[in-house]
Design an enzyme around this catalytic site. Structure first.
Site, short mmCIF file in Angstrom:
data_model
loop_
_atom_site.label_atom_id
_atom_site.label_comp_id
_atom_site.label_asym_id
_atom_site.label_seq_id
_atom_site.Cartn_x
_atom_site.Cartn_y
_atom_site.Cartn_z
N SER A 44 -4.80 1.62 2.15
CA SER A 44 -5.63 2.82 2.02
C SER A 44 -6.94 2.47 1.34
CB SER A 44 -4.90 3.88 1.19
OG SER A 44 -5.81 4.92 0.89
N HIS A 56 -6.03 2.83 6.60
CA HIS A 56 -5.76 4.24 6.28
C HIS A 56 -6.99 4.82 5.58
CE1 HIS A 56 -3.10 7.68 5.50
NE2 HIS A 56 -3.63 7.74 4.28
N ASP A 69 -8.65 8.22 3.93
CA ASP A 69 -8.31 9.52 3.33
C ASP A 69 -9.54 10.41 3.20
OD1 ASP A 69 -5.46 9.33 2.60
OD2 ASP A 69 -6.13 7.66 1.36
N MET A 71 -10.79 13.98 1.78
CA MET A 71 -10.43 15.10 0.89
C MET A 71 -11.63 16.01 0.71
SD MET A 71 -8.58 12.93 -2.08
CE MET A 71 -7.35 11.68 -1.72
N HIS A 123 -6.44 10.40 7.65
CA HIS A 123 -5.57 11.41 7.02
C HIS A 123 -6.47 12.51 6.45
CE1 HIS A 123 -2.61 12.14 3.37
NE2 HIS A 123 -2.70 13.19 4.16
N MET A 167 -7.09 15.63 4.43
CA MET A 167 -6.58 16.55 3.40
C MET A 167 -7.63 17.62 3.21
SD MET A 167 -4.99 13.62 0.96
CE MET A 167 -5.91 12.37 1.84
N MET A 189 4.30 12.68 2.56
CA MET A 189 3.63 12.41 1.28
C MET A 189 4.69 12.13 0.22
SD MET A 189 0.27 12.54 1.59
CE MET A 189 0.18 12.02 -0.11
N GLY A 223 -4.15 13.90 -3.09
CA GLY A 223 -5.38 14.14 -3.86
C GLY A 223 -5.86 12.92 -4.63
N ASP A 257 3.22 7.79 2.49
CA ASP A 257 1.92 7.69 1.82
C ASP A 257 2.03 8.12 0.36
OD1 ASP A 257 -0.76 7.48 1.28
OD2 ASP A 257 -1.37 9.16 2.56
N GLY A 291 -2.31 1.89 -1.27
CA GLY A 291 -3.68 1.86 -1.80
C GLY A 291 -3.77 0.97 -3.01
C1 DX5 Z 1 -3.27 10.33 -1.62
C2 DX5 Z 1 -3.70 9.60 -0.38
C3 DX5 Z 1 -3.15 8.23 -0.27
C4 DX5 Z 1 -3.58 7.31 -1.39
C5 DX5 Z 1 -2.39 6.43 -1.69
O1 DX5 Z 1 -3.60 11.65 -1.55
O2 DX5 Z 1 -3.29 10.30 0.77
O3 DX5 Z 1 -3.42 7.64 0.99
O4 DX5 Z 1 -4.68 6.51 -1.07
O5 DX5 Z 1 -2.69 5.68 -2.80
P1 DX5 Z 1 -1.59 4.87 -3.60
O6 DX5 Z 1 -0.99 3.87 -2.68
O7 DX5 Z 1 -2.39 4.27 -4.71
O8 DX5 Z 1 -0.57 5.86 -4.10
ZN ZN Z 2 -3.43 9.21 2.75
#
Ligand code: DX5
Ligand code: ZN
Length: 220
Positions: free
Chosen positions: A9, A34, A36, A38, A67, A69, A138, A143, A176, A198
């Site tokens: 990520s 990946h 993200d 937001m 992804h 959000m 999730m 977030g 994730d 991530g």
């Molecule tokens: C969180 C994201 C994830 C995030 C995961 O809301 O959707 O993709 O980057 O990060 P780690 O692996 O650090 O939990």
């Molecule tokens: Zn994600």
């Protein structure tokens, strides 16, 4: 058995050296990026927007797994298709007309994903599972990166896997949040196909080796 997928990520990448971090993933054994998105409304954080996704696309040589959000994801489906997304995942909790949203994503030539927050039961996907290419479970509240993995996820993944088998669907299960070498093998055993990681990857001293370790555990 189909090869299991590792999706670093980019949220945890060093944004001051984004091209360098993307090249690291290009050279690694990871199969997906990946990404993200937001909006500060659906989740209490803002990540990055279209200009950054476009910059990522210029350098990323692998599947772009986006992804969303965000509230009202329908508004941006064609935008993300144009930006080069391979997979587009929307949140179940953000869609009033999920079936229509899934069709719109596919009509734009992308794979359609649905993400479930930790409190959202997998049964809610029963009527649409055959229309979904990827279910993103999730394993933290969305977030933020760097949160700890919710243990209940294993049970949820097993129930989702059963739902997919019962309906003879070929939906992938993606996990994730809080994925590490501690939980990777158990998640795969429960039925996962794709592991997003991530912080565990980008905070590691040897990032390429960490991706390789995750991939080896996932495909053991
Ligand atoms: C969180 C994201 C994830 C995030 C995961 O809301 O959707 O993709 O980057 O990060 P780690 O692996 O650090 O939990
Ligand atoms: Zn994600």
């Amino acid at each position: 058995m189909k090869e299991k997928i590792i999706a670093p990520s980019l949220l945890a990448a060093d944004f001051g050296n984004l091209q360098r971090d993307i090249e690291m993933v290009n050279q690694s054994e990871a199969q997906w990026f990946h990404v993200d998105i937001m909006d500060g409304v659906f989740v209490p954080n803002i990540s990055f927007g279209m200009p950054v996704v476009s910059a990522i696309k210029q350098h990323a040589k692998k599947t772009m797994d986006v992804h969303l959000m965000i509230t009202n994801p329908d508004q941006y489906i064609s935008t993300f298709a144009k930006l080069g997304a391979t997979n587009l995942t929307v949140h179940y909790e953000a869609c009033s007309h999920l079936h229509r949203t899934l069709q719109s994503i596919k009509n734009e030539g992308m794979k359609a994903g649905v993400a479930l927050n930790p409190h959202t039961p997998v049964d809610l996907l029963k009527e649409v599972i055959k229309d979904i290419d990827i279910v993103l479970v999730m394993s933290v509240n969305p977030g933020f990166g760097g949160q700890s993995f919710i243990q209940h996820t294993y049970d949820k993944v097993m129930r989702l896997k059963q739902l997919i088998i019962d309906q003879n669907a070929d939906t992938l299960i993606e996990i994730d949040g809080g994925v590490t070498t501690e939980n990777a093998a158990k998640l795969i055993k429960a039925g996962a196909d794709v592991l997003v990681a991530g912080s565990f990857v980008f905070k590691a001293e040897n990032q390429t080796q960490t991706i390789k370790d995750l991939k080896t555990l996932a495909n053991a």
